[in-house]
Design an enzyme around this catalytic site. Sequence first.
Site, PDB file in Angstrom:
ATOM      1  N   ASP A 191      -7.468  -1.196  -4.254  1.00  0.00           N
ATOM      2  CA  ASP A 191      -8.036  -1.186  -3.243  1.00  0.00           C
ATOM      3  C   ASP A 191      -9.380  -0.368  -3.943  1.00  0.00           C
ATOM      4  O   ASP A 191     -10.797  -0.214  -3.858  1.00  0.00           O
ATOM      5  CB  ASP A 191      -7.878  -0.407  -2.776  1.00  0.00           C
ATOM      6  CG  ASP A 191      -6.637  -1.590  -1.154  1.00  0.00           C
ATOM      7  OD1 ASP A 191      -7.051  -2.854  -1.668  1.00  0.00           O
ATOM      8  OD2 ASP A 191      -6.256  -0.974  -0.377  1.00  0.00           O
ATOM      9  N   ASP A 250       0.637  -1.123   0.180  1.00  0.00           N
ATOM     10  CA  ASP A 250      -0.394  -0.043  -0.074  1.00  0.00           C
ATOM     11  C   ASP A 250       1.007   1.280  -0.075  1.00  0.00           C
ATOM     12  O   ASP A 250       1.920   1.158   0.346  1.00  0.00           O
ATOM     13  CB  ASP A 250      -1.231   0.060   1.044  1.00  0.00           C
ATOM     14  CG  ASP A 250      -2.406  -0.499   1.249  1.00  0.00           C
ATOM     15  OD1 ASP A 250      -2.973  -1.375  -0.061  1.00  0.00           O
ATOM     16  OD2 ASP A 250      -2.289  -1.625   2.161  1.00  0.00           O
TER      17      ASP A 250
END
Length: 156
Positions: free
Chosen positions: A137, A118
């Site tokens: 995401d 991330d």
Amino acid sequence: MRYRFLLWAALAAFLIDQISKYLVVHVLRVAEGNIDILPPLLVFKYGENRGINFGLFQGNSEAARWMLIGISLAISVGVLVWLMRTAPTKLMLVCGGLLIGGALGNVVDRVLYGFVLDFLNMSCCGINNPFVFNLADVFIFAGAIGLVVFDGKKPS
């Protein structure tokens, strides 16, 4: 080939996710320090997510890792089967492709690294968001919302 919209959307989401992670993590080397893009609205911060969204269900066990891989693959197959059994619009196929491509992007991370990479952090209006996420995401969320909004069913 009616499902080409799904295929192209899935491929685009997957490639955009993987390329963005490679560039930000390995070329820009975000692990060495945060990169202010439009602070505080957008900051690149390195994150290793061993759980699900927002770091929920974090765990370092191999069993948890493979369970999350299995769940992601099962959801991807479920969405694909559901779309094949309905009469999806082109927009639904694109949304399904975004969801599947994003899910597969995160699966590849879990297989290669043991966690999901991330790097996106967004804060605004005096609220300091501690969570990081990635473009997969975003694609998963947008695809899921799109499947609900554009399901093609007329309201009863």
